[in-house]
Design a protein around this motif. Structure first.
Motif, PDB file in Angstrom:
ATOM      1  N   LYS A 168       1.994   7.108 -21.449  1.00 59.84           N
ATOM      2  CA  LYS A 168       1.801   8.067 -20.779  1.00 59.84           C
ATOM      3  C   LYS A 168       1.890   7.988 -19.219  1.00 59.84           C
ATOM      4  O   LYS A 168       1.046   7.041 -18.689  1.00 59.84           O
ATOM      5  CB  LYS A 168       0.562   9.275 -20.826  1.00 59.84           C
ATOM      6  N   ILE A 169       2.770   8.620 -18.407  1.00 56.45           N
ATOM      7  CA  ILE A 169       3.031   8.343 -17.174  1.00 56.45           C
ATOM      8  C   ILE A 169       3.003   9.573 -16.202  1.00 56.45           C
ATOM      9  O   ILE A 169       3.733  10.594 -16.734  1.00 56.45           O
ATOM     10  CB  ILE A 169       4.462   7.560 -16.864  1.00 56.45           C
ATOM     11  N   THR A 170       2.437   9.636 -15.053  1.00 57.25           N
ATOM     12  CA  THR A 170       2.543  10.800 -14.174  1.00 57.25           C
ATOM     13  C   THR A 170       2.921  10.270 -12.936  1.00 57.25           C
ATOM     14  O   THR A 170       2.260   9.233 -12.445  1.00 57.25           O
ATOM     15  CB  THR A 170       1.018  11.279 -14.026  1.00 57.25           C
ATOM     16  N   SER A 171       3.916  10.783 -12.324  1.00 50.36           N
ATOM     17  CA  SER A 171       4.421  10.617 -10.958  1.00 50.36           C
ATOM     18  C   SER A 171       3.760  11.623  -9.936  1.00 50.36           C
ATOM     19  O   SER A 171       3.704  12.538 -10.165  1.00 50.36           O
ATOM     20  CB  SER A 171       5.878  10.537 -10.881  1.00 50.36           C
ATOM     21  N   ASP A 172       3.382  10.922  -8.634  1.00 55.00           N
ATOM     22  CA  ASP A 172       2.934  11.758  -7.594  1.00 55.00           C
ATOM     23  C   ASP A 172       4.100  12.705  -7.029  1.00 55.00           C
ATOM     24  O   ASP A 172       3.969  13.704  -6.463  1.00 55.00           O
ATOM     25  CB  ASP A 172       2.216  11.188  -6.548  1.00 55.00           C
ATOM     26  N   ILE A 173       5.148  12.226  -7.130  1.00 52.66           N
ATOM     27  CA  ILE A 173       6.527  12.849  -6.755  1.00 52.66           C
ATOM     28  C   ILE A 173       7.421  12.822  -7.881  1.00 52.66           C
ATOM     29  O   ILE A 173       7.503  12.326  -8.774  1.00 52.66           O
ATOM     30  CB  ILE A 173       7.116  12.110  -5.322  1.00 52.66           C
ATOM     31  N   ARG A 200      -2.123   1.830 -11.489  1.00 50.49           N
ATOM     32  CA  ARG A 200      -1.034   2.293 -10.616  1.00 50.49           C
ATOM     33  C   ARG A 200       0.299   1.363 -10.700  1.00 50.49           C
ATOM     34  O   ARG A 200       0.084   0.071 -10.974  1.00 50.49           O
ATOM     35  CB  ARG A 200      -1.552   2.557  -9.216  1.00 50.49           C
ATOM     36  N   ALA A 201       1.402   2.180 -10.459  1.00 50.41           N
ATOM     37  CA  ALA A 201       2.705   1.410 -10.442  1.00 50.41           C
ATOM     38  C   ALA A 201       3.289   1.728  -8.934  1.00 50.41           C
ATOM     39  O   ALA A 201       2.956   2.762  -8.122  1.00 50.41           O
ATOM     40  CB  ALA A 201       3.511   1.734 -11.396  1.00 50.41           C
ATOM     41  N   ARG A 202       4.241   0.831  -8.470  1.00 54.49           N
ATOM     42  CA  ARG A 202       5.066   1.100  -7.180  1.00 54.49           C
ATOM     43  C   ARG A 202       5.752   2.335  -7.551  1.00 54.49           C
ATOM     44  O   ARG A 202       6.202   2.645  -8.574  1.00 54.49           O
ATOM     45  CB  ARG A 202       6.024  -0.104  -6.980  1.00 54.49           C
ATOM     46  N   GLY A 203       6.041   3.126  -6.520  1.00 57.25           N
ATOM     47  CA  GLY A 203       6.656   4.503  -6.314  1.00 57.25           C
ATOM     48  C   GLY A 203       5.894   5.683  -6.777  1.00 57.25           C
ATOM     49  O   GLY A 203       6.214   6.799  -6.898  1.00 57.25           O
ATOM     50  N   ALA A 204       4.489   5.312  -6.426  1.00 55.82           N
ATOM     51  CA  ALA A 204       3.578   6.359  -6.510  1.00 55.82           C
ATOM     52  C   ALA A 204       3.424   6.937  -7.812  1.00 55.82           C
ATOM     53  O   ALA A 204       3.553   8.194  -7.930  1.00 55.82           O
ATOM     54  CB  ALA A 204       3.865   7.419  -5.594  1.00 55.82           C
ATOM     55  N   ILE A 205       3.097   6.008  -8.809  1.00 51.22           N
ATOM     56  CA  ILE A 205       3.054   6.629 -10.093  1.00 51.22           C
ATOM     57  C   ILE A 205       1.785   5.886 -10.752  1.00 51.22           C
ATOM     58  O   ILE A 205       1.380   4.836 -10.524  1.00 51.22           O
ATOM     59  CB  ILE A 205       4.304   6.004 -10.906  1.00 51.22           C
ATOM     60  N   LEU A 265      11.132  12.374 -13.723  1.00 52.45           N
ATOM     61  CA  LEU A 265       9.731  12.593 -13.493  1.00 52.45           C
ATOM     62  C   LEU A 265       9.665  13.738 -12.522  1.00 52.45           C
ATOM     63  O   LEU A 265      10.008  13.812 -11.543  1.00 52.45           O
ATOM     64  CB  LEU A 265       8.992  11.334 -13.051  1.00 52.45           C
ATOM     65  N   GLN A 266       8.686  14.602 -12.875  1.00 56.30           N
ATOM     66  CA  GLN A 266       8.457  15.854 -12.099  1.00 56.30           C
ATOM     67  C   GLN A 266       7.213  15.572 -11.592  1.00 56.30           C
ATOM     68  O   GLN A 266       6.244  15.094 -12.197  1.00 56.30           O
ATOM     69  CB  GLN A 266       8.489  16.910 -12.787  1.00 56.30           C
ATOM     70  N   GLY A 267       6.890  15.822 -10.249  1.00 57.48           N
ATOM     71  CA  GLY A 267       5.784  15.544  -9.535  1.00 57.48           C
ATOM     72  C   GLY A 267       4.410  15.986 -10.066  1.00 57.48           C
ATOM     73  O   GLY A 267       4.699  17.286 -10.212  1.00 57.48           O
ATOM     74  N   GLY A 268       3.498  15.302 -10.643  1.00 55.75           N
ATOM     75  CA  GLY A 268       2.228  15.932 -11.147  1.00 55.75           C
ATOM     76  C   GLY A 268       2.222  16.248 -12.734  1.00 55.75           C
ATOM     77  O   GLY A 268       1.291  16.536 -13.313  1.00 55.75           O
ATOM     78  N   TYR A 273       0.975  -1.076   0.110  1.00 58.82           N
ATOM     79  CA  TYR A 273      -0.063  -0.072  -0.153  1.00 58.82           C
ATOM     80  C   TYR A 273       1.005   1.313   0.020  1.00 58.82           C
ATOM     81  O   TYR A 273       0.647   2.034  -0.701  1.00 58.82           O
ATOM     82  CB  TYR A 273      -1.049   0.008   1.292  1.00 58.82           C
ATOM     83  N   TYR A 274       2.066   1.229   0.981  1.00 57.41           N
ATOM     84  CA  TYR A 274       2.845   2.293   0.750  1.00 57.41           C
ATOM     85  C   TYR A 274       3.426   2.685  -0.399  1.00 57.41           C
ATOM     86  O   TYR A 274       3.625   3.682  -1.019  1.00 57.41           O
ATOM     87  CB  TYR A 274       3.866   2.183   1.946  1.00 57.41           C
ATOM     88  N   LEU A 275       4.090   1.557  -0.885  1.00 59.20           N
ATOM     89  CA  LEU A 275       4.753   1.592  -2.296  1.00 59.20           C
ATOM     90  C   LEU A 275       4.092   2.101  -3.419  1.00 59.20           C
ATOM     91  O   LEU A 275       4.472   2.754  -4.432  1.00 59.20           O
ATOM     92  CB  LEU A 275       5.521   0.032  -2.575  1.00 59.20           C
ATOM     93  N   PHE A 276       2.737   1.871  -3.343  1.00 53.61           N
ATOM     94  CA  PHE A 276       1.993   2.352  -4.487  1.00 53.61           C
ATOM     95  C   PHE A 276       1.318   3.657  -4.341  1.00 53.61           C
ATOM     96  O   PHE A 276       1.048   4.422  -5.122  1.00 53.61           O
ATOM     97  CB  PHE A 276       0.682   1.174  -4.869  1.00 53.61           C
ATOM     98  N   THR A 277       1.272   4.011  -3.010  1.00 53.75           N
ATOM     99  CA  THR A 277       0.629   5.308  -2.815  1.00 53.75           C
ATOM    100  C   THR A 277       1.565   6.317  -2.382  1.00 53.75           C
ATOM    101  O   THR A 277       1.414   7.596  -2.461  1.00 53.75           O
ATOM    102  CB  THR A 277      -0.574   5.021  -1.592  1.00 53.75           C
ATOM    103  N   GLY A 278       2.686   5.934  -1.563  1.00 51.84           N
ATOM    104  CA  GLY A 278       3.698   6.865  -1.257  1.00 51.84           C
ATOM    105  C   GLY A 278       3.232   7.542   0.027  1.00 51.84           C
ATOM    106  O   GLY A 278       3.748   8.506   0.540  1.00 51.84           O
TER     107      GLY A 278
END
Length: 861
Positions: free
Chosen positions: A793-798, A771-776, A838-841, A520-525
């Motif tokens: 297309k990929i968007t990272s939360d962080i 969703r992917a591990r790393g909060a992506i 990757l830049q967050g958002g 859960y932590y790995l996927f959500t950060g």
């Protein structure tokens, strides 16, 4: 999970299943159940097919094929002929107390003696020693079944009429959460629609027809079990039931509010009769309540449990007190009376809430539009006849898996073996939480399918069961920390063992559950969750291993897992499952401490434990051994696959990390596929998940296809435990979306793999919203293998830098990132890719022109 339940004979179950299937087939060609004229299905069902859902053209004869809806707290099943429908109302907390003595035998002080007996005389003698120790501590020696999952109540909805029924169809709209049956008579068009609101926690059922032509009766069947003292009260516009478990632990209340538009309503005290209405709507709610029971080890029902003295209980969901409070029924009925009586208003808001979750993720496998328009019966029967899984059926299974999870995963509990539904008082395997495979499969897709926020009930339940798990650890093995048994329902006590079934020897359950805390932590950060939820639970698991392994170091300074039981395939020292799960647990806890910057001294201790772990072994044929001791051979004809936990669950087997172990895992999977003759759905799921991780897309697709080939899917798209289908069991639903997701995208923190296991049967497709591990977030990945095209297309939360790994069987002709050409480089053994900043958002676009080379390992004969 495959051994006899004392309440249900396997032979009788098979006979009943065969009779039910025969009756179902007859119902499609003969008179309807009440003896009226033949029912004919709707002709053009493709026009009725939801974008995400299914259509069924025949009435359901058995509850397993019923229209199914749920909200994670309550479930509802609607089935039967339109003139004689049955509505089953279920609740996730309805577990029937059997009056069992729930005391864990205190065998911990004799653990060393138990190990000595195992070492000198073997595991059979060791289990007899355990039985002797348990009996000396006051245990009966008998296997104790979990309290079974049971129906709340059952309503009969009779709508008599004469003449034929035409244009009949049943529909499940997975995207909105609404299900319905529709038909025509000489008077006009009718429908019976139903949903279970996630917002209001109510079941809503409405019957509509021509103006003034809805005539029906509603009555509640007597509660069908002698272990319940039931009181049913029927009034003009309301039916209530007050149900008390005779063996204690509480009971549950239920209310059915009947609302008519026009027409008249009467009652004879047993049946509500509606005449001349435009519509009839029922609003339904069950509220379980619990009271303490003295004299057992169950913390959930201990008189000391603070739940019985709290004032912040959720009215309309559950209650708890030292004794039943009569005001609870009054408050329950009032809560239902206060709900808007307008079906459309309620369904519109409920549908919007449902869609906001369901529409996060979607899959398009380039299926034939004609196949997409087929009914459940046709799609499933064609697949079974042709012995193939079509892209259209795979798409529907993907959607059904997410739908079943949404129906069954609640704020207070995870899905059980039946999801959230049952129509029997004698469920197979108690319909419980079977922790040695099925529970984990139930929730497997939550993260990749972008539903992590629905895991709250999973965590809430196991957190609540920690006191019971501590009792298990202390009494059975004299250890601190927590130990989860193979079975659980309304408590977490480990009681399921005797001289024939050695469940007491299975110790990795709590640590396997911990996998989902950390993932859960790995996927959500979410570091707050990591600190406050995941780490405390994982620490309890590590404490158990620290104590359990401390007295078992061998002459080489390595820990010895004894007793050890590879579920459910046999006992033997150092089962590979135990080694792999404990390694994952301790490694994850070390990573968590370092991420949070806490407890450096504990990190040193845990690393010392890892250094003492026994190695995994490889036999002379190159197979990863199921028991990592030299003297024990393999038993490959089995549904469980626990020595490949490192493949199907924890991603420990990688050619980049340890090529020899990776190759041994390939051989182990191949041998299991070749030898296994069982048709248990969970076995197919584990093998498919393992094949995904090992990069064997053809294997993974073949195992997923077994559900179609064996007919393991009911008409409502809920899976069966066996082919036929037989015995409703949702673990296949829980795993299917993740299996398809992992074909397209796999992830570790800092690494994303595109098309790592895409089978040739799915040459084109698009997956969105996974969703992917790393909060992506993977906004979209599309592939056309014949054309050599891949885009994402990929968007990272962080903000972070990751490695993008391209398909392992592809030569890169051109790679672009945000429109700029990038040079691909070697990023692993026989893999190409590049680094992505990757830049967050911010969303990054990737396109690749590839030449795919056929490198698939052929399936075993």
């Amino acid at each position: 999970m495959k051994y006899n339940h004392p309440l249900v004979s396997g032979i009788v179950a098979l006979i009943l299943a065969a009779l039910l299937m025969a009756a179902c087939a007859m119902a499609q060609t003969q008179a309807s159940p009440n003896g009226s004229a033949t029912l004919t299905p709707m002709a053009n069902i493709s026009a009725l097919m939801p974008k995400h859902g299914t259509v069924i053209t025949s009435p359901a004869v058995r509850w397993e094929d019923a229209l199914a809806a749920g909200n994670g707290i309550q479930g509802a099943l609607l089935y039967g002929d339109p003139r004689q429908d049955t509505l089953i109302v279920d609740h996730s907390r309805c577990w029937l107390p059997l009056g069992s003595v729930e005391i864990v035998p205190n065998t911990g002080p004799a653990l060393m003696k138990l190990r000595q007996v195992i070492a000198s005389q073997g595991y059979h003698a060791g289990q007899q020693e355990f039985i002797t120790q348990g009996k000396a501590a006051g245990w009966s020696g008998n296997l104790t079944w979990t309290d079974p999952f049971h129906p709340g109540f059952i309503l009969d909805i009779d709508q008599p009429g004469s003449g034929p029924i035409s244009d009949y169809a049943r529909v499940e709209n997975f995207e909105t959460g609404e299900v319905w049956a529709q038909w025509r008579t000489s008077k006009g068009a009718y429908s019976r629609r139903m949903f279970v609101s996630r917002l209001d926690n109510i079941i809503v059922v409405t019957t509509t027809g021509p103006r003034g032509a809805v005539d029906l009766t509603v009555d509640m069947q007597p509660i069908g079990n002698t272990n319940i003292d039931a009181t049913i009260v029927t009034a003009v516009n309301q039916i209530t039931c007050h149900n008390v478990y005779i063996h204690g632990k509480g009971g549950y209340d239920g209310v059915v509010r009947v609302i008519t538009q026009r027409g008249s309503t009467t009652t004879d005290g047993k049946v509500v009769t509606v005449s001349g209405a435009d519509s009839v709507t029922m609003i339904i709610r069950i509220q379980p309540w619990k009271t303490p029971v003295a004299g057992n080890d169950d913390w959930q029902y201990s008189p000391k449990n603070p739940d019985f003295f709290r004032s912040d209980q959720t009215a309309g969901v559950y209650r708890a007190a030292v004794s039943y409070n009569p005001t609870w029924m009054k408050e329950l009925t009032a809560s239902v009376d206060n709900v808007s009586p307008n079906y459309e208003t309620l369904s519109t808001t409920a549908s919007a809430a449902w869609k906001s979750i369901f529409d996060r993720t979607a899959i398009d496998l380039n299926a034939d539009p004609a196949d997409r328009g087929l009914s459940s019966e046709a799609l499933i029967s064609n697949a079974k006849a042709k012995q193939e899984l079509t892209p259209a059926l795979a798409e529907r299974m993907y959607d059904a898996g997410r739908y079943v999870f949404m129906c069954s995963a609640g704020p207070y509990s995870p899905p059980n073996l039946f999801g959230i539904w049952t129509g029997t008082w004698q469920p197979a395997w108690s319909g419980d939480y079977t922790i040695d495979t099925n529970l984990e499969l139930d929730v497997q897709s939550a993260y990749s399918a972008n539903m992590a926020d629905l895991m709250g009930g999973f965590f809430r339940q196991w957190d609540a069961y920690v006191p019971d798990f501590q009792t298990n650890a202390e009494k059975l093995y004299g250890c601190r920390g927590i130990l989860a048994g193979i079975r659980a329902s309304n408590n977490g006590l480990d009681l399921h063992y005797n001289d024939h079934f050695v469940g007491n020897q299975w110790t990795p359950g709590a640590a396997w559950i911990a996998h989902f805390y950390y993932d859960y932590y790995l996927f959500t950060g979410d570091k707050k969750f990591l600190r406050n939820e995941a780490v405390p639970y994982m620490e309890q698991c590590a404490l158990f291993y620290q104590d359990f392994l401390a007295g078992s170091v061998d002459s080489n300074g390595r820990y010895l897992f004894t007793p050890s039981f590879s579920a459910e395939n046999g006992s033997g020292d150092d089962s590979s499952q135990d080694i792999e799960i404990s390694n994952e647990l301790i490694s994850n806890l070390i990573d968590a401490y370092q991420t949070l910057g806490i407890k450096p001294a504990r990190v040193v201790e845990l690393k010392a434990m890892l250094a003492k772990m026994p190695p995994l072994l490889i036999n002379d044929s190159g197979q990863l051994k199921e028991w990592s001791n030299p003297s024990q051979g393999e038993k490959n004809n089995h549904r469980h696959l626990m020595h490949l936990y490192g493949a199907f669950q924890s991603r420990q087997f990688s050619p980049d990390n340890d090529l020899s172990l990776y190759n041994a895992a390939l051989v182990a999977l191949h041998n299991r596929l070749q030898a296994s003759t069982e048709d248990a759905t969970h076995g197919f799921m584990q093998r498919a998940m393992a094949a995904d991780e090992l990069g064997l897309g053809e294997y993974a697709f073949d195992q997923l296809s077994q559900l179609a080939k064996h007919g393991s899917i009911f008409e409502n798209m809920v899976d069966g435990h066996y082919g036929g289908p037989r015995i409703l069991c949702d673990d296949g639903n829980g795993a299917t979306p993740d299996i398809l997701d992992q074909m397209a995208v796999q992830s570790d923190v800092g690494r994303i793999l595109l098309l790592p296991a895409m089978p040739s049967e799915l040459p084109r497709g698009t997956l969105t919203g996974t969703r992917a591990r790393g909060a992506i977030l993977i906004n979209r990945v599309s592939w056309d293998i014949p054309a050599g095209e891949l885009s994402a297309k990929i968007t990272s939360d962080i903000s972070q830098t990751i490695t993008l790994v391209l398909p392992p069987n592809a030569l890169v002709q051109q790679l672009t990132v945000d429109g700029k050409v990038r040079q691909s480089t070697t990023v692993g053994l026989k893999k190409l890719g590049c680094l992505l900043s990757l830049q967050g958002g911010r969303t990054v676009s990737i396109t690749a022109k590839l030449h795919f080379v056929e490198t698939s390992t052929p399936l075993p004969a």
